[in-house]
Design a protein around this motif. Structure first.
Motif, short mmCIF file in Angstrom:
data_model
loop_
_atom_site.label_atom_id
_atom_site.label_comp_id
_atom_site.label_asym_id
_atom_site.label_seq_id
_atom_site.Cartn_x
_atom_site.Cartn_y
_atom_site.Cartn_z
N LEU A 14 0.87 -1.18 0.00
CA LEU A 14 0.00 0.00 0.00
C LEU A 14 0.90 1.23 0.00
O LEU A 14 1.48 1.59 1.04
N GLY A 15 1.06 1.85 -1.17
CA GLY A 15 1.93 3.02 -1.24
C GLY A 15 3.37 2.67 -0.93
O GLY A 15 3.97 1.79 -1.55
N ASP A 16 3.93 3.34 0.06
CA ASP A 16 5.33 3.13 0.43
C ASP A 16 5.50 2.08 1.53
O ASP A 16 6.59 1.95 2.09
N PHE A 17 4.42 1.36 1.86
CA PHE A 17 4.48 0.39 2.96
C PHE A 17 3.98 -0.98 2.49
O PHE A 17 3.18 -1.09 1.56
N TYR A 18 4.50 -2.01 3.18
CA TYR A 18 3.90 -3.34 3.12
C TYR A 18 3.07 -3.48 4.38
O TYR A 18 3.59 -3.39 5.50
N GLU A 19 1.76 -3.72 4.21
CA GLU A 19 0.86 -3.82 5.36
C GLU A 19 0.44 -5.27 5.58
O GLU A 19 0.38 -6.07 4.64
N MET A 20 0.16 -5.60 6.84
CA MET A 20 -0.40 -6.90 7.21
C MET A 20 -1.65 -6.67 8.05
O MET A 20 -1.72 -5.68 8.80
N PHE A 21 -2.62 -7.57 7.93
CA PHE A 21 -3.90 -7.41 8.61
C PHE A 21 -4.29 -8.69 9.35
O PHE A 21 -3.70 -9.75 9.14
N PHE A 22 -5.28 -8.54 10.21
CA PHE A 22 -5.87 -9.66 10.95
C PHE A 22 -4.79 -10.43 11.72
O PHE A 22 -3.94 -9.82 12.36
N ASP A 23 -4.82 -11.78 11.67
CA ASP A 23 -3.88 -12.58 12.46
C ASP A 23 -2.43 -12.37 12.04
O ASP A 23 -1.52 -12.44 12.87
N ASP A 24 -2.22 -12.11 10.74
CA ASP A 24 -0.84 -11.82 10.28
C ASP A 24 -0.27 -10.63 11.03
O ASP A 24 0.89 -10.62 11.45
#
Length: 892
Positions: free
Chosen positions: A27-37
């Protein structure tokens, strides 16, 4: 799904295909993680856990890492055995309709690491594949993605053979079918810490025929195809550096099982699990990373082909006798980069300009190495010289194309040399002339206006401008410049001519960076064509590096060239333990001889603890291994057979993971040796039987010695503290007693560390305890107990049961013994394997002429107490204390 925002829905759709991996979602300049990750990653990476609105009624856990520093976080997760899926934006956000399209471009796993801390330069990073077939065989294949190496074998024995190959390869990840048995998965996890991955597709992919050209067995092909399909599925790119699969048979090499490799500390030490202190540490005088990896492979798999071994010895001898040539070679090798992994990075697409400059400098060394090898008076050296391909086309290309010190990034320009590409030269000329024009403009405008502080500057928002301070604005005429920007203390202006030059310069610089990247990509693609040549060159250079390493170590450590005996004779004069000798002062090390032949198959070694029994045994095994990897050996003279296998049972270790005690591990290692050894094997057994009671231990030790002597005939070094076993030389003609000598001086033991013929006279156990500085009260008490026990000896040493007495019981006697209660020990026809003091004590208590009615109450109480004792549940110390107390009662 409908409850979530379109972006979170996209995330969940991608995540569904990578449930066993962390999904790094761009997402843009970041790697995002969601939920249990996100929750798990925040714990493992120690980063902040936040949340965001995902369209549902509850906020969604979230964490992220900047894309420019993601590599270090990915490395941390891979080192812990996790997988990471990299999900990138695959379309321009400015042209996207709705949510930007995203796809996983690579799945990074422990077995597919291509760069970073996860790669040790002198160790391979293997990914293994295991297949199970209906005929009871196992397929075992392994690949190093960073080098392109592929190997496969069919194993026909028990699953332990697979585990042994897994431990030799050191694979970080195992690929298997989804129906791979849970029990076998458990065994893999018990043996090594690896990541288990699933791949059910064993369909041969188009374009892989060249990789399978050496294989003709369907089971091999299926095992390899499983591995290749996993690689292509996870890496999602062409892997042009993969080498044709090499089939091998484990019988082609000396077999050293997992336990023996650990006990001998071939590649890592038992205590620290590190390289320092191992045989590999001692030997590693290699100058290249690929030479270091090959050295480890040779140590893991010694040869059994006499021709192959002697070829290596011949080259080592040549390097030893040509000192200056060897030193020159070592200097040249220092300048050779890791050609194997560089070829892999070229194919993988993650090579940079600095890597290719290193390649060029490496190739510069090849003509001189080739000439040096051709000058040596050795046929194998000349053959190696002929096989060295200097890849002149690659060298010429890189010399013409790349600057000598390029930047690390490929998107900054300044990579390609002037004169390599005409279009690039045109843009560069425009850029350079434009900047010269800008500098000239600044000088002219200062003269024209009389403003010495006038300057021509540039920023990304407004481009080029002329800046004049407010204090000098009155010197300008109204129509001289066009106002561009107002600052607090200055005004910025432009002119039509400046805007024209700006367009030319900026277009040129943009085109330069873009064109340089295109040209670099073209160069990389052209080098791909030479990957097989580079890999072949890497193999030859690696081999030269290891052989010069052997010569260097042999010269420094005063090793000798071993000779090989067809009569299975061992003749070592002044042999040494290579690692112990290096750690110690060489002048303090006590060398020892070892002589074994067809009349001297088993050496029964006695002597005190810490006197050097284990060291002596290990040095014989390490000498054999050194000889069969092609190195010289630590001795003054050396004659050896070629061993097919080495088995060791040395040291005590629990296997707590699988719930096995020290004694169970001991018995499993002993069983592995006894059931698999041949007459051409070497067996080292150290203190067999000490993990159980004295009776059981000595009985097992004797039975194993007899079995090896009669059934196997392997060369065997068997150390023991059971002095009663030394009488076996009377019944076993090929067993000889030797001992490690020690003397007493002023009540203290002095270890001489010298092997002598015959059996030791005592164990010096209390002396060793004194050296360990146990409390003096314990030492004194132990001496008192020992004296008491020794005073009770009734007659000289009792003989242990010979095979005629026990092993050949009559058919009438055997049923009688089998009918005895199982909880009671079976009686031996003659007193045996029992400490003399124990015989003496019970002889006094129950003298055959003394009837029960003649026993007084005191004696009867002692007898009753003895009957109530459960000796198997008592420690040796408890038994001795109880014995001492009972003895006092009888004497009082």
């Amino acid at each position: 799904m409908a409850a979530y925002t379109p972006m979170i829905q996209q995330y969940l759709q991608v995540k569904a295909d990578y449930k066993d991996a962390f999904l790094f979602f761009r997402l843009g300049d970041f790697y995002e993680m969601f939920f249990d990750d996100a929750i798990k990653a925040s714990q493992e990476l120690e980063i902040t856990l936040t949340s965001r609105d995902g369209g549902s009624t509850e906020r969604i856990p979230m964490c992220g890492v900047p894309h420019h520093s993601a590599a270090q976080y990915i490395e941390q997760l891979i080192e812990k055995g996790y997988k990471v899926a990299i999900c990138e934006q695959v379309e321009d956000p400015r042209q996207a309709k709705g949510v930007v399209k995203r796809e996983v471009v690579q799945l990074i796993t422990p077995g597919t690491v291509m760069e970073g801390r996860g790669l040790n330069e002198k160790e391979n990073n293997y990914l293994a594949s295991i297949s199970i077939f209906a005929d009871g065989t196992y397929g075992f294949a392994y690949n190093d993605l960073s080098t392109g190496e592929n190997r496969v074998a069919l194993l026909t024995g028990a699953f332990d053979e697979v585990l042994n190959e897994l431990s030799i390869s050191g694979a970080k990840e195992v690929v298997a079918a989804s129906d791979f048995p849970d029990e076998l998965q458990r065994k893999i996890r018990e043996r090594s810490v690896v990541t288990l991955s699933i791949e059910d597709d064993t369909t041969e992919a188009e374009g892989n025929q060249h990789l399978l050209k050496n294989l003709d067995q369907p089971n091999m092909i299926q095992t390899v195809t499983r591995l290749l399909n996993y690689l292509y599925r996870t890496q999602k790119r062409s892997l042009d550096h993969l080498q044709p699969v090499v089939p091998y048979e484990i019988q082609q090499f000396m077999k050293i099982d997992y336990y023996s490799k650990r006990n001998l500390e071939l590649t890592e030490t038992i205590r620290s699990k590190g390289k320092k202190g191992s045989l590999l540490w001692l030997l590693d005088e290699t100058k290249t990373a690929m030479g270091g990896r090959l050295l480890k492979q040779w140590v893991d798999r010694p040869l059994i082909s006499r021709e192959g071994i002697e070829r290596r010895h011949s080259l080592v001898e040549t390097f030893l006798t040509h000192y200056f040539e060897r030193q020159d070679l070592r200097e040249k090798l220092t300048e050779v980069y890791d050609l194997e992994r560089l070829s892999g990075r070229v194919a993988f697409g993650n090579v940079n300009a600095r890597d290719l400059v290193q390649l060029k400098r490496s190739l510069w060394q090849i003509p001189a190495i080739k000439q040096l090898m051709a000058s040596l008076p050795n046929e194998s050296a000349v053959t190696l010289a002929e096989q060295l391909d200097p890849c002149e086309e690659v060298t010429d290309l890189l010399e013409r194309a790349l600057v000598e010190n390029p930047p690390l990034s490929l998107k900054e320009g300044n990579i390609i040399q002037d004169g390599y590409n005409e279009e690039l030269d045109t843009y560069r000329d425009a850029s350079r002339n434009g900047k010269s024009w800008i500098a000239q403009l600044e000088r002219e405008e200062r003269e024209k206006t009389g403003i010495k502080s006038l300057k021509v500057g540039y920023n990304r928002v407004f481009g080029y401008y002329i800046e004049i301070t407010r204090a000098n604005l009155h010197l300008l005429t109204n129509d001289q410049y066009e106002r561009k920007q107002t600052l607090s203390n200055a005004e910025r202006f432009i002119t039509p001519e400046l805007k024209e030059k700006e367009a030319l310069i900026l277009k040129a610089e943009e085109k330069i960076v873009e064109l340089e990247y295109e040209l670099f990509t073209e160069i990389r693609e052209r080098i791909k064509e030479y990957i097989p040549n580079l890999q072949g060159l890497a193999k030859r250079i690696s081999e030269l590096d290891v052989l010069q390493c052997f010569a260097t170590v042999s010269e420094e450590r005063h090793y000798v060239k071993p000779q090989f005996s067809e009569e299975r004779r061992i003749h070592l004069v002044d042999g040494r333990h290579p690692v112990v000798e290096k750690v110690m002062n060489a002048q303090e090390y006590v060398p020892n001889d070892c002589h074994m032949d067809n009349e001297r198959e088993i050496l029964l070694i006695t002597g005190p603890n810490m006197s050097g029994k284990s060291t002596y045994m290990r040095q014989v095994a390490l000498t054999a291994i050194l000889a069969q990897i092609g190195c010289y050996v630590p001795a003054a003279e050396a004659v050896l057979p070629i061993f097919d296998q080495v088995f060791t049972r040395i040291g005590a270790a629990d296997d707590l993971i699988s719930g096995q005690s020290t004694f169970m591990v001991e018995m499993l290692e002993a069983k592995n040796a006894i059931t698999n050894a041949t007459a051409s094997s070497l067996i080292l057994f150290d203190e067999i039987g000490r993990g159980t009671s004295t009776y059981d231990g000595m009985a097992l030790a004797q039975a194993m010695i007899e079995y090896i002597h009669d059934r196997i005939g392997a060369k065997t070094l068997f150390s023991t503290h059971y002095h009663e076993l030394t009488i076996l030389d009377e019944s076993l003609p090929r067993l000889k007693n030797v001992h490690v000598s020690a003397i007493e001086q002023n009540g203290k033991v002095v270890f001489l560390h010298k092997i002598k013929e015959g059996a030791a006279d005592k164990s010096y156990g209390i002396h060793v305890a004194q050296l360990a500085e146990l409390p003096q009260e314990v030492i004194t008490r132990a001496n008192e107990i020992l004296l008491t026990l020794e005073d009770k000896e009734v007659e000289p040493k009792q003989h242990i049961p010979t095979r005629k007495a026990v092993g050949e019981l009559s058919d009438q006697t055997k049923p009688e013994l089998e009918q005895l209660p199982k909880s009671e020990p079976k009686p031996n026809p003659e007193p045996s394997i029992i400490e003399d003091a124990q015989l003496s004590f019970f002889a006094e208590l129950e003298h055959p002429k003394k009837k029960d009615k003649d026993l007084d109450s005191k004696e009867r109480k002692v007898i009753d107490q003895l009957k109530e004792l459960n000796l198997l549940d008592m420690t040796p110390l408890q038994a001795m204390n109880t014995l001492y107390e009972l003895h006092k009662k009888v004497k009082s």
